[in-house]
Design an enzyme around this catalytic site. Structure first.
Site, PDB file in Angstrom:
ATOM      1  N   HIS A 136       0.776  -1.146  -0.043  1.00  0.00           N
ATOM      2  CA  HIS A 136      -0.078  -0.166   0.062  1.00  0.00           C
ATOM      3  C   HIS A 136       0.832   1.186   0.026  1.00  0.00           C
ATOM      4  O   HIS A 136       0.338   2.287  -0.369  1.00  0.00           O
ATOM      5  CB  HIS A 136      -0.942  -0.048   1.325  1.00  0.00           C
ATOM      6  CG  HIS A 136      -0.491   0.095   2.650  1.00  0.00           C
ATOM      7  ND1 HIS A 136      -0.143  -0.816   3.566  1.00  0.00           N
ATOM      8  CD2 HIS A 136      -0.131   1.303   3.104  1.00  0.00           C
ATOM      9  CE1 HIS A 136       0.223  -0.352   4.551  1.00  0.00           C
ATOM     10  NE2 HIS A 136       0.352   0.973   4.259  1.00  0.00           N
ATOM     11  N   ASP A 171       0.420  -7.590   1.546  1.00  0.00           N
ATOM     12  CA  ASP A 171       0.733  -6.291   1.494  1.00  0.00           C
ATOM     13  C   ASP A 171       2.379  -6.105   1.721  1.00  0.00           C
ATOM     14  O   ASP A 171       2.819  -5.132   2.411  1.00  0.00           O
ATOM     15  CB  ASP A 171       0.284  -5.414   3.020  1.00  0.00           C
ATOM     16  CG  ASP A 171       0.242  -4.172   2.927  1.00  0.00           C
ATOM     17  OD1 ASP A 171       0.315  -3.453   1.702  1.00  0.00           O
ATOM     18  OD2 ASP A 171       0.204  -3.614   3.989  1.00  0.00           O
ATOM     19  N   GLY A 251       3.386   6.715   7.709  1.00  0.00           N
ATOM     20  CA  GLY A 251       4.360   6.861   7.203  1.00  0.00           C
ATOM     21  C   GLY A 251       5.371   5.760   7.663  1.00  0.00           C
ATOM     22  O   GLY A 251       6.528   5.737   7.157  1.00  0.00           O
ATOM     23  N   SER A 253       4.727   2.727   7.643  1.00  0.00           N
ATOM     24  CA  SER A 253       4.538   1.618   6.839  1.00  0.00           C
ATOM     25  C   SER A 253       5.681   1.123   6.077  1.00  0.00           C
ATOM     26  O   SER A 253       6.230   2.205   5.335  1.00  0.00           O
ATOM     27  CB  SER A 253       3.295   1.808   6.036  1.00  0.00           C
ATOM     28  OG  SER A 253       2.185   1.528   6.592  1.00  0.00           O
ATOM     29  N   LEU A 308       1.769 -20.429   1.885  1.00  0.00           N
ATOM     30  CA  LEU A 308       1.329 -19.286   2.747  1.00  0.00           C
ATOM     31  C   LEU A 308      -0.194 -19.476   2.726  1.00  0.00           C
ATOM     32  O   LEU A 308      -1.133 -18.839   1.993  1.00  0.00           O
ATOM     33  CB  LEU A 308       1.410 -18.061   1.922  1.00  0.00           C
ATOM     34  CG  LEU A 308       2.951 -17.709   1.877  1.00  0.00           C
ATOM     35  CD1 LEU A 308       3.115 -16.500   0.876  1.00  0.00           C
ATOM     36  CD2 LEU A 308       3.322 -17.222   3.529  1.00  0.00           C
ATOM     37  N   GLY A 309      -0.862 -20.338   3.465  1.00  0.00           N
ATOM     38  CA  GLY A 309      -2.396 -20.756   3.774  1.00  0.00           C
ATOM     39  C   GLY A 309      -2.601 -20.024   4.867  1.00  0.00           C
ATOM     40  O   GLY A 309      -3.582 -20.308   5.639  1.00  0.00           O
ATOM     41  N   VAL A 310      -2.190 -18.907   5.597  1.00  0.00           N
ATOM     42  CA  VAL A 310      -2.861 -18.122   6.545  1.00  0.00           C
ATOM     43  C   VAL A 310      -3.930 -17.473   6.310  1.00  0.00           C
ATOM     44  O   VAL A 310      -3.947 -16.590   5.201  1.00  0.00           O
ATOM     45  CB  VAL A 310      -1.458 -17.114   7.193  1.00  0.00           C
ATOM     46  CG1 VAL A 310      -1.976 -16.623   8.369  1.00  0.00           C
ATOM     47  CG2 VAL A 310      -0.262 -18.058   7.186  1.00  0.00           C
TER      48      VAL A 310
END
Length: 323
Positions: A136, A171, A251, A253, A308-310
């Site tokens: 993002h 993300d 900021g 992030s 990545l099956g979270v």
């Protein structure tokens, strides 16, 4: 009876009493004891007991070395989307005003979307200029990559960055700048994170220069249902955040969460913010997830799904903000 005999008897009695109390305290005194009754009849006890002999205060935690080692590898990311025109090709319905004033209120021409600028943080992960940040941070409002991505290092050097790849469901995004012998952070291990351990959050919040805040790990494996906002159709949101109380704001992030050894253990991503600013809880993507996704993006250009099956669990009444 002579006075000397009386004094001797008193002295022996006092010595016996003192000795008995000392022996009792040494061998028989309980290590935790009730001190009365709380409300509703529950027994009230001290939370901890220290006998004064075996207790020593914990060693102070030195965060200065971790901060000085990690801060040079955290960068400031600025993005720009130029102003653009949007035209409405659909016919406009006539109104009553048109009957009185003609087409004064007709097609006013194309709408102008003003230039968009955004700011975030990133972490250099290799000396040749690979950088990990949040998706993002480098995406515009429509979800596509910003037209211009600039990276400023701690030493004020500025680079144009190329977007290597991104994964909205987690993300995360990977950038590349042309540089050599750059400072970079070493991956840690997020599996070994313990509740209560000290961590540092490093980034560029609220347009400030590099800022370091400290806190502890409050929880692990958190899901706050925030990545579903940008996840591509067919993908599953990946959420297993490290929750900390290190102060993080807009900021931050893409910035670093490091341990006391200065190793990268997470990428700061979100806050719970009823007021829009830091309210006590921040969330970072664990570095073990980061390593997998970044490795796939660099090697294949996209994430290879499978491990990545979270999943996420919807939360009620929470206001999450990406920072």
């Amino acid at each position: 009876m002579k006075l000397k005999q009386v004094l001797l008897i008193v002295a022996i009695s006092a010595a016996s009493a003192v000795g008995s109390v000392a022996l009792y305290n040494q061998f028989f005194y309980p290590k935790a004891e009730a001190v009365g009754s709380a409300q509703n009849g529950f027994p009230a006890n001290y939370a901890g007991y220290f006998d004064g002999k075996n207790f020593s205060p914990a060693d102070p935690v030195d965060l200065t070395k971790a901060a000085s080692a990690a801060a040079p590898a955290v960068v400031h990311i600025k993005t720009k989307v130029p102003a653009r025109k949007i035209t409405n090709d659909l016919p406009r319905r006539r109104s009553m005003l048109d009957d009185f004033f003609g087409d004064v209120f007709g097609d006013m021409g194309p709408n102008i979307v003003p230039e968009q600028r955004a700011s975030g943080s990133g972490v250099i992960i290799s000396e040749d200029g690979y950088i990990v940040t949040n998706n993002h941070v480098i995406s515009n409002e429509s979800g596509s990559v910003a037209d211009e991505v600039n990276v400023t290092l701690a030493n004020r050097q500025t680079y144009k960055a190329k977007v290597i790849g991104r994964d909205p469901s987690s993300d995360l995004a990977v950038l590349k700048i042309d540089g050599t012998k750059l400072p970079y952070l070493v991956y840690g291990n997020s599996e070994g994170i313990k509740l209560g351990q000290w961590v540092l959050a490093i980034g560029y919040p609220l347009t400030l220069d590099a800022t370091v805040t400290a806190g502890i790990v409050s929880a692990t494996g958190r899901t706050i249902n925030i990545n579903s906002r940008q996840t591509r159709r067919g993908d599953t949101p990946v959420e297993s955040f490290i929750q900390t109380d290190a102060a993080v704001n807009q900021g931050n992030s893409g910035g670093a969460l490091v341990n006391t050894d200065g190793h990268l253990i997470g990428i700061n991503s979100a806050i719970l913010a009823p007021t829009g600013t830091y309210a006590g809880y921040s969330f970072a993507i664990p570095v073990n997830i980061v390593k997998k996704i970044v490795g796939d993006i660099i090697q294949y250009g996209d994430v290879q799904r499978g491990y990545l099956g979270v999943s996420y669990i919807p939360t009620d009444g929470l206001n999450e903000e990406q920072v």
